[in-house]
Design a protein around this motif. Structure first.
Motif: not given
Length: 687
Positions: A424-441
């Motif tokens: 389930t690809p993570i939308p950009r705003t979610l990547a910036m917020t609730l997944f900000a502690d992760l590195d994303i590939s």
């Protein structure tokens, strides 16, 4: 009268029903009450004349009761008629009423009444309005009256007093230095007091769409707490140590690459390099590997595992279901066993001697790669040297399960690296917020040879035509999925539905094998059904269980999803991804039962318009909000209550910059801010 407190003075005294209801809503601390904001307001600051009322108005009137009668038509009810100086007449109707109602609403009494006006048989009326006895000089409210989210056990009046009391007692000091607060924002104390009791001249539209400056301050504060928690998590992890794996020329990873029957796509090569870079560092990797359905994440996980195994460490791969875990296991056995890698298989259904043998292999280190469900993290499983943990479909694991994995390894001197995978690809705003502690590939391309999937939407009346299409596909030697929804509350009913569909397809396809898969079947039976379908012996598979991830049957060319309106958008996209895996043109049919809700229409429209997982994810965020993506990160409660990720991206960026500066220069203030907003929930963000 004393105001209700957030916490009872004597904890040993039995709590009242409203206090228990407040705890259930999470209203435990004074600050919880202060941050429990109204979802709408009632305007009790002005009176309108009865003569000016129109059907559909929400209004407050004041006048004299002319008569009140208990009538029986068709059921017992209290009917009150009142008028005012404008000469208008209004009927008040109460289906449920008490003697106190009759006392207050007796003929000749002056009352103030608020409610929704509607046209009745005898003129305009209000059904169950709020009311109170007044004198001619009783003052009006000076601010809008808040209406709070509540429950049946928590009366609005009680909650209003409790919140007012909480706002008075809570420490609302600004922890954030003024230089880090965006210009034009009021203080936290002013913003909260205003939002609980706005002045009547405020724009209701600004309050409802949360664009008012007071709302902007609350959103900024909330996003800042979330960004601080994520940044703190990342920095804490940077202080931890993990095994640094040396990558040798001609090692296991290169041998696996050479043995694969296909070439990696450029996107797969890129993410393998990103992961390899992390695994060579002595800081724990915390990376999310995202890629659309069928983009080839399993082989990336295998190559990552090969690096850890070559360096003398173990790798654990967890999947949310036995079917998916077994799919991974089969692929990994085929790739790694010829290279001399020992594998272990651990699921809840593996019992007795076979299980003990597997546990012994894991504990001794003989098993280098351990594949399974959450059984991998049960107490009795002891790893010899776990260096890498891979969690597939991470959003479907409970937060407690992910925390258990981390705590289980606390005895190790070194933390394992962690790779989480999601289709389930993570939308950009979610990547910036609730997944900000992760590195994303991100794997942003599909392997060559995949055919596009055509999606068609039909009402249930076209069911016979769909079955005819299935007959055609099967005649050409192809295979078909038919998925029925499974909703826990109606499991029995849905099982009957699946069984009936299975029977119907058996009759329509004489001489063909039609399988049935559902949650109540023993694991061995499920595995047998899946084996028949994977091998091509079974023509059609009717399923109620979640087969949306990992199942890989290239010969399947048609997917029928019954009651498609019951599924979430991301789940529909995952299911659709089970076809289109070979060279044959594939079709996904969405069967729905009307009437459709607006959300249902939006989902089915999105599915028909695009097969792009990132576009699907963006639309799902718009339709459903972030819960679908977060899974257990939200631990049953949304971590963002006020900010809207679709409209507040500018505030996210501002909060990110402010979080870094606050943590660097004012660490104590940062900690206070996290505690105020997240309390004990910050650990869930880090899982």
């Amino acid at each position: 009268m004393s105001l209700p407190a957030a916490e009872p003075e004597n904890p040993k005294r039995e709590k009242s029903a409203p206090q228990r209801a407040m705890e259930k809503l999470g209203l435990v601390r004074d600050i919880d009450l202060a941050l429990h904001l109204p979802y709408r307001y009632e305007d009790e600051t002005r009176i309108v004349s009865i003569a000016s009322l129109r059907d559909g108005d929400n209004a407050q009137v004041e006048g004299t009761v002319r008569d009140a009668q208990v009538q029986f038509r068709p059921r017992r009810q209290l009917v009150v008629r009142m008028d005012d100086v404008s000469g208008g007449l209004l009927v008040l109707r109460f289906i449920n009423f008490y003697p106190s109602h009759q006392k207050t609403l007796a003929a000749g009494h002056r009352v103030r009444v608020r409610g929704e006006v509607r046209g009745g048989f005898f003129g305009l009326e209000m059904v169950h309005p709020t009311f109170k006895a007044v004198e001619e000089d009783t003052p009006l409210a000076t601010a809008l009256t808040p209406v709070y989210p509540t429950s049946a056990a928590l009366p609005q009046a009680y909650l209003r007093k409790a919140v007012a009391s909480g706002v008075q007692r809570a420490d609302l000091a600004d922890f954030i230095p003024a230089e880090l607060v965006p210009k034009g924002m009021t203080s936290l104390r002013e913003s909260l007091r205003f939002l609980h009791h706005p002045t009547p001249d405020v724009s209701l539209a600004e309050l409802e769409d949360k664009s008012h400056p007071a709302w902007q301050r609350l959103k900024f504060e909330e996003l800042l707490a979330q960004q601080l928690s994520q940044l703190q998590s990342r920095r804490e992890r940077d202080l931890q140590r993990a095994p640094a794996f040396e990558i040798k020329a001609g090692g296991l990873q290169e041998k696996l690459l050479a043995a694969l029957p296909f070439a990696l796509t450029p996107a797969q090569r890129r993410v393998v390099e990103e992961i390899a870079g992390d695994l060579q560092k002595d800081v724990p990797m915390h990376r999310l590997l995202q890629g659309d359905v069928g983009s080839g994440k399993t082989v990336v996980a295998a190559l990552s595992a090969a690096i850890a195994i070559e360096a003398g460490w173990q790798c654990a791969l967890m999947a949310p279901t036995e079917i998916l875990a077994e799919q991974h296991f089969r692929k990994l056995i085929g790739w790694l066993t010829p290279l001399g890698v020992g594998l272990a298989w651990l699921t809840g259904s593996r019992k007795g001697k076979a299980r003990k043998e597997m546990l012994a292999k894991v504990a001794s280190g003989e098993a280098k790669l351990i594949v399974g469900t959450h059984a991998v993290i049960q107490d009795e499983v002891a790893f010899a040297r776990l260096g890498l943990a891979v969690i597939d479909e991470q959003h479907r694991f409970g937060v407690q399960q992910r925390l258990t994995l981390r705590h289980k390894l606390a005895a190790q001197s070194l933390e394992p690296h962690m790779l989480m995978m999601s289709a389930t690809p993570i939308p950009r705003t979610l990547a910036m917020t609730l997944f900000a502690d992760l590195d994303i590939s991100t794997i942003d391309e599909l392997p060559p040879g995949r055919t596009p999937i055509v999606t068609k939407v039909f009402g249930d009346s076209k069911r016979d035509a769909v079955i005819e299409r299935i007959r055609d596909e099967v005649e050409q030697g192809r295979q078909v999925y038919w998925v029925c929804p499974l909703i826990e509350e109606s499991e029995k009913l849905d099982l009957q539905n699946a069984t009936a569909t299975h029977q119907q397809l058996c009759e329509a396809l004489p001489g063909r094998v039609v399988g049935l898969l559902h949650g109540r079947m023993p694991a061995a039976e499920k595995a047998a059904v899946m084996s028949l379908f994977s091998s091509g012996e079974m023509a059609v598979l009717v399923s109620t269980t979640v087969i949306e991830v990992g199942v890989d049957v290239p010969n399947a060319s048609l997917m029928v999803i019954e009651h498609a309106e019951r599924f979430g958008l991301s789940q529909l996209h995952q299911l659709r991804g089970r076809v289109g895996r070979g060279s044959v043109a594939s079709v996904c049919v969405l069967l729905y039962t009307g009437p459709l809700s607006d959300t249902g229409k939006s989902r089915l429209k999105a599915m028909a318009e695009t097969t792009d997982g990132f576009e699907i994810a963006r639309r799902d965020l718009d339709i459903r909000g972030p819960g679908e993506f977060l899974g257990a990160r939200q631990s049953g409660a949304p971590l963002l209550r006020f900010a809207d990720l679709a409209t507040d991206e500018h505030l996210v960026k501002t909060a990110r910059i402010a979080a870094e500066r606050l943590l660097d220069r004012f660490p104590q203030a940062a900690e206070k801010h996290i505690q105020r907003w997240l309390g004990g929930r910050s650990e869930y963000l880090k899982a």
